[in-house]
Every structure is written in C-alpha cells, then in structure tokens.
Design a protein around this motif. Structure first.
Motif, PDB file in Angstrom:
ATOM      1  N   ILE A  49       0.775  -0.739  -0.109  1.00 16.56           N
ATOM      2  CA  ILE A  49       0.264  -0.129  -0.535  1.00 16.56           C
ATOM      3  C   ILE A  49       0.606   1.289  -0.300  1.00 16.56           C
ATOM      4  CG2 ILE A  49      -2.020   1.701   1.483  1.00 16.56           C
ATOM      5  CD1 ILE A  49      -2.776  -1.346   2.499  1.00 16.56           C
ATOM      6  N   THR A  50       0.624   2.246  -0.624  1.00 11.25           N
ATOM      7  CA  THR A  50       1.554   3.193  -0.685  1.00 11.25           C
ATOM      8  C   THR A  50       1.168   4.340   0.198  1.00 11.25           C
ATOM      9  OG1 THR A  50       1.429   3.553  -3.472  1.00 11.25           O
ATOM     10  CG2 THR A  50       1.789   5.854  -2.318  1.00 11.25           C
ATOM     11  N   SER A  51      -0.286   4.707   0.530  1.00  4.62           N
ATOM     12  CA  SER A  51      -0.833   5.059   1.328  1.00  4.62           C
ATOM     13  C   SER A  51      -2.618   4.552   1.697  1.00  4.62           C
ATOM     14  CB  SER A  51      -0.647   6.748   1.527  1.00  4.62           C
ATOM     15  OG  SER A  51      -1.714   7.007   0.248  1.00  4.62           O
ATOM     16  N   GLY A  52      -3.016   4.638   3.041  1.00  2.00           N
ATOM     17  CA  GLY A  52      -4.337   4.260   2.857  1.00  2.00           C
ATOM     18  C   GLY A  52      -4.020   3.045   4.162  1.00  2.00           C
ATOM     19  N   SER A  53      -5.261   2.846   4.503  1.00  2.00           N
ATOM     20  CA  SER A  53      -4.997   2.007   5.602  1.00  2.00           C
ATOM     21  C   SER A  53      -6.761   0.378   4.848  1.00  2.00           C
ATOM     22  CB  SER A  53      -5.388   2.227   6.653  1.00  2.00           C
ATOM     23  OG  SER A  53      -6.513   3.179   7.091  1.00  2.00           O
ATOM     24  N   VAL A  54      -6.107  -0.468   5.648  1.00  2.00           N
ATOM     25  CA  VAL A  54      -7.084  -1.487   5.616  1.00  2.00           C
ATOM     26  C   VAL A  54      -7.372  -1.970   7.247  1.00  2.00           C
ATOM     27  CG1 VAL A  54      -8.137  -3.967   4.749  1.00  2.00           C
ATOM     28  CG2 VAL A  54      -6.568  -2.196   2.847  1.00  2.00           C
ATOM     29  N   SER A  55      -9.127  -2.216   7.403  1.00  2.00           N
ATOM     30  CA  SER A  55      -9.318  -2.807   8.088  1.00  2.00           C
ATOM     31  C   SER A  55     -10.078  -3.840   8.449  1.00  2.00           C
ATOM     32  CB  SER A  55     -10.230  -2.038  10.031  1.00  2.00           C
ATOM     33  OG  SER A  55      -9.330  -0.320  10.095  1.00  2.00           O
ATOM     34  N   PHE A  56      -9.839  -4.763   9.696  1.00  2.00           N
ATOM     35  CA  PHE A  56     -10.584  -6.315   9.391  1.00  2.00           C
ATOM     36  C   PHE A  56     -11.666  -5.621  10.888  1.00  2.00           C
ATOM     37  CE2 PHE A  56     -11.488 -10.212   9.840  1.00  2.00           C
ATOM     38  CZ  PHE A  56     -12.457 -10.706   8.622  1.00  2.00           C
ATOM     39  N   ASN A  57     -13.019  -6.516  10.662  1.00  2.00           N
ATOM     40  CA  ASN A  57     -13.325  -6.534  12.348  1.00  2.00           C
ATOM     41  C   ASN A  57     -12.806  -5.191  13.331  1.00  2.00           C
ATOM     42  OD1 ASN A  57     -14.409  -8.131  14.149  1.00  2.00           O
ATOM     43  ND2 ASN A  57     -12.896  -9.038  15.001  1.00  2.00           N
ATOM     44  N   GLY A  58     -13.140  -3.969  13.137  1.00  2.00           N
ATOM     45  CA  GLY A  58     -12.286  -2.912  13.489  1.00  2.00           C
ATOM     46  C   GLY A  58     -11.545  -2.461  13.925  1.00  2.00           C
ATOM     47  N   HIS A  59     -10.334  -3.642  13.489  1.00  2.00           N
ATOM     48  CA  HIS A  59      -9.172  -2.849  13.490  1.00  2.00           C
ATOM     49  C   HIS A  59      -8.283  -3.422  12.664  1.00  2.00           C
ATOM     50  CE1 HIS A  59      -9.006  -7.420  14.048  1.00  2.00           C
ATOM     51  NE2 HIS A  59      -8.147  -7.359  13.464  1.00  2.00           N
ATOM     52  N   PRO A  60      -7.145  -2.300  12.403  1.00  2.00           N
ATOM     53  CA  PRO A  60      -5.907  -2.513  11.523  1.00  2.00           C
ATOM     54  C   PRO A  60      -5.754  -4.190  10.777  1.00  2.00           C
ATOM     55  CG  PRO A  60      -4.859  -1.357  13.085  1.00  2.00           C
ATOM     56  CD  PRO A  60      -6.038  -1.539  13.815  1.00  2.00           C
ATOM     57  N   ILE A  61      -5.718  -4.193   9.769  1.00  2.00           N
ATOM     58  CA  ILE A  61      -5.911  -5.960   8.937  1.00  2.00           C
ATOM     59  C   ILE A  61      -4.109  -6.231   9.590  1.00  2.00           C
ATOM     60  CG2 ILE A  61      -5.165  -5.299   7.079  1.00  2.00           C
ATOM     61  CD1 ILE A  61      -7.367  -7.593   6.145  1.00  2.00           C
ATOM     62  N   THR A  62      -4.574  -7.485   9.780  1.00  2.00           N
ATOM     63  CA  THR A  62      -3.295  -8.010  10.547  1.00  2.00           C
ATOM     64  C   THR A  62      -2.959  -9.088   9.432  1.00  2.00           C
ATOM     65  OG1 THR A  62      -4.301 -10.102  11.985  1.00  2.00           O
ATOM     66  CG2 THR A  62      -3.613  -7.387  12.851  1.00  2.00           C
ATOM     67  N   ALA A  63      -1.770  -9.903   9.663  1.00  2.00           N
ATOM     68  CA  ALA A  63      -1.189 -11.206   8.653  1.00  2.00           C
ATOM     69  C   ALA A  63      -2.530 -12.446   9.035  1.00  2.00           C
ATOM     70  CB  ALA A  63       0.172 -11.353   8.849  1.00  2.00           C
ATOM     71  N   ALA A  64      -2.701 -12.411  10.784  1.00  2.00           N
ATOM     72  CA  ALA A  64      -3.313 -13.517  11.076  1.00  2.00           C
ATOM     73  C   ALA A  64      -5.085 -13.520  10.354  1.00  2.00           C
ATOM     74  CB  ALA A  64      -3.410 -13.309  12.174  1.00  2.00           C
ATOM     75  N   ASP A  65      -5.269 -11.950  10.311  1.00  2.00           N
ATOM     76  CA  ASP A  65      -6.763 -11.756   9.315  1.00  2.00           C
ATOM     77  C   ASP A  65      -6.318 -12.027   8.060  1.00  2.00           C
ATOM     78  OD1 ASP A  65      -7.832 -10.695  11.708  1.00  2.00           O
ATOM     79  OD2 ASP A  65      -7.178  -8.531  11.518  1.00  2.00           O
ATOM     80  N   ARG A  66      -5.326 -11.415   7.296  1.00  2.00           N
ATOM     81  CA  ARG A  66      -5.601 -12.207   5.449  1.00  2.00           C
ATOM     82  C   ARG A  66      -5.602 -13.543   5.700  1.00  2.00           C
ATOM     83  NH1 ARG A  66      -2.049  -6.467   5.495  1.00  2.00           N
ATOM     84  NH2 ARG A  66      -3.519  -5.003   4.163  1.00  2.00           N
ATOM     85  N   ARG A  67      -4.447 -14.795   6.243  1.00  2.00           N
ATOM     86  CA  ARG A  67      -4.666 -15.847   6.061  1.00  2.00           C
ATOM     87  C   ARG A  67      -5.646 -16.274   6.125  1.00  2.00           C
ATOM     88  NH1 ARG A  67       0.044 -15.105   9.218  1.00  2.00           N
ATOM     89  NH2 ARG A  67      -0.959 -16.123  11.575  1.00  2.00           N
ATOM     90  N   GLY A  68      -6.751 -15.304   7.013  1.00  2.00           N
ATOM     91  CA  GLY A  68      -7.968 -16.154   6.536  1.00  2.00           C
ATOM     92  C   GLY A  68      -9.334 -15.649   5.973  1.00  2.00           C
ATOM     93  N   ILE A  69      -8.141 -14.927   4.766  1.00  2.00           N
ATOM     94  CA  ILE A  69      -9.402 -14.640   3.943  1.00  2.00           C
ATOM     95  C   ILE A  69      -9.073 -15.185   2.874  1.00  2.00           C
ATOM     96  CG2 ILE A  69      -9.470 -12.892   2.026  1.00  2.00           C
ATOM     97  CD1 ILE A  69      -8.834 -10.846   4.347  1.00  2.00           C
TER      98      ILE A  69
END
Length: 305
Positions: free
Chosen positions: A64-84
């Motif tokens: 990401i150049t700038s900006g953010s992604v959140s999942f379940n109300g918090h900044p997305i983590t590597a663990a979150d992404r593994r579950g996608i």
C-alpha cells in the motif's frame, strides 16, 4: 459457523483512502468503501479502473502506498489475511497436479484436518460438477472448469471473508448458479464477500451493495436502490398528440423527444403534475411513468461523471 468465526466477521472490511502509485501513475487513488459482514458487495469498473490493484492491497499481495485496511474494527493483520479466501484474477493452480491433491493441500495449509480437507474438497467439487474429475490434472480441464477449481480453493477452510477477482468469468449458466448459491450461503452466515465482475446483470441480481470505480477512484457506491435514487429522476410520457409543447414547459428538462413520446426530468416541485394535466387537456395519455435506470445505465453515468 463457529463462535470464533462470528466474532471475526463482526466488523467486515473497511478500506480507507487506499492508494497505490506506480511512479506518476495512480492505479488506486484514495479508494474508500466498506464490505459489511453478511453482505455481498460488487466491485464494478472497466479494465484498468483499479479493482484488481485494490483487492491485492486488501489481501496483502501488493504494498500500500498510503491509506489503510481494517478488519473486524482493527487494522488488518497477517493473521486476518490468512483467514481471507482470495481468488486472484490470474489462476494460481499447479497445472500438472491432480485437482483433489492440490485442493486438500491448500486446505491443510489453512489448518484444516486431513479428513475435513478431503470432505470439504469433495463437497465443493460435487456442487460444481467436478467430483468425477477429482483425480484429473488441472491442465486437462477447460478454462471454465479451472475457474471452478480456483474458486473452490478460495472457499476451503471456512474463510472469514471472501475476495474474488472475476469469479464468474468463463462459467456456463449452471456453474454460475452453483457459484451464486455458495456465495449466498457464505454471506448469509456473516461472511463479508467482495467480488469483481463485468457481468452487470449478475452483480445486480446478487449484490447487496455496489462500488463503482473509474480511473482508480470510487465514483459511486451504495445499494442498487440508493444508486438509482441518487441519479436523475426521469419520466416517460407517451400521448396521442405531438409533445413539442414540452420544450417550453416550465420546470421541465426535455432529455429526449420524438413526436408523441418524451423522456423528461422535472426541475421544479409540482412540474410533473402540471405536465400531466396539460397533456391530458390536449389529448389521451397512454403512459406517464418513472424510468427506473438499469445498473448498466447507473454505471455508465457514474463512470462518465
């Protein structure tokens, strides 16, 4: 669905000001939208609009150049992404490996037991009409059947979210129906689903929400009803007499006029009733109705704005 899965999908996916720059080119320009839990969101735009770039940033494939992604109300983590469950635009299958072996292996990577991985794999292959080809190599399948296997790979392991890039591409009508049913089931269990497609009629039929991209920017988003309501309110008037008088009618913008048929936008309160009354005074009115725009029309207007 487990209690853990319900918790993990509670906040859905939120994309905020997501930007990806390649030198002077902005492939994604401050893209912001949400994919609420339990909804299907359609990602719509022409080739090069920024859909694939945005999806790749969400799942962490692209920086990401700038900006953010959140999942379940918090900044997305590597663990979150593994579950996608993610399906890329380019197929990532091993062409010379048997289908069932490949899918079981991918499920095992996601922490699924060997027995459950085998059961899940065969269940999806059965639903997609490929159970009898489970031991075939991927390279022996048609492109449409390879697409079914690719989507199956994204569905394995009870994903907490689904992000699918053109999942319906190349599928026959029966496969489209089977795929739609699987995605509806995931959505109804609380999973946020985001998929891109050029098949606007399919998006309109399946999706709760739409995000329209053009030139790397979000140009419209919301439910189909919201998008229809935000556009111009047009009416069709048909009569048995010439409607040329509408050109000088107060509070009326004539979009199209052809003899006894006109498409109108009303710019002042009460102008619609005044026009109807005048048309009835001049003769018989055979139609006076609101024009409900199709998704294709909504898309074209949004992309051109």
């Amino acid at each position: 669905m487990t209690d853990h899965q319900r918790t993990s999908t509670a906040g859905g996916i939120e994309v905020s000001e997501l930007t990806r720059r390649y030198g002077e080119v902005l492939a994604a320009d401050r893209v912001s939208f949400t994919v609420p839990p339990g909804t299907m969101t359609g990602f719509v735009g022409a080739n090069g609009a920024g859909k694939t770039t945005t999806m790749r940033m969400i799942v962490g494939v692209l920086a990401i150049t700038s900006g953010s992604v959140s999942f379940n109300g918090h900044p997305i983590t590597a663990a979150d992404r593994r579950g996608i469950g993610y399906m890329p635009e380019e197929r990532g299958l091993y062409p010379k490996q048997p289908i069932v072996d490949q899918l079981v292996y991918l499920a095992r990577i996601r922490g699924v037991s060997a027995q459950a991985a085998q059961q899940q794999t065969m269940s999806y292959l059965e639903r997609f009409g490929l159970a009898d080809r489970a031991k075939d190599k991927v390279e022996t399948l048609s492109l449409g059947n390879q697409q079914r296997v690719q989507v199956t790979a994204a569905l394995l392991g009870s994903p907490v979210a689904l992000i699918l890039d053109e999942p319906f591409s190349g599928l026959d009508p029966m496969a489209v129906d089977a795929m739609a049913e699987v995605l509806r089931e995931a959505s109804s269990s609380g999973v946020p689903v985001l998929f891109s497609s050029h098949q606007l009629d399919l998006v309109e039929r399946l999706c709760d929400r739409l995000v329209i991209l053009s030139g790397g920017r979000v140009v419209a988003q919301g439910s189909t009803d919201e998008l229809r309501g935000s556009g111009p309110r047009r009416h069709r008037l048909c009569a048995d007499t010439d409607l040329g008088w509408l050109r000088s009618a107060r509070g009326v913008d004539v979009v199209d006029l052809g003899g006894t048929t006109a498409v109108l936008e009303f710019t002042e309160p009460g102008a619609d009733q005044a026009v109807l009354a005048e048309a009835l005074r001049r003769g018989e009115v055979t139609e006076f109705s609101r024009i409900v725009p199709t998704l294709s029309e909504i898309y074209r207007e949004a992309a051109a704005s």
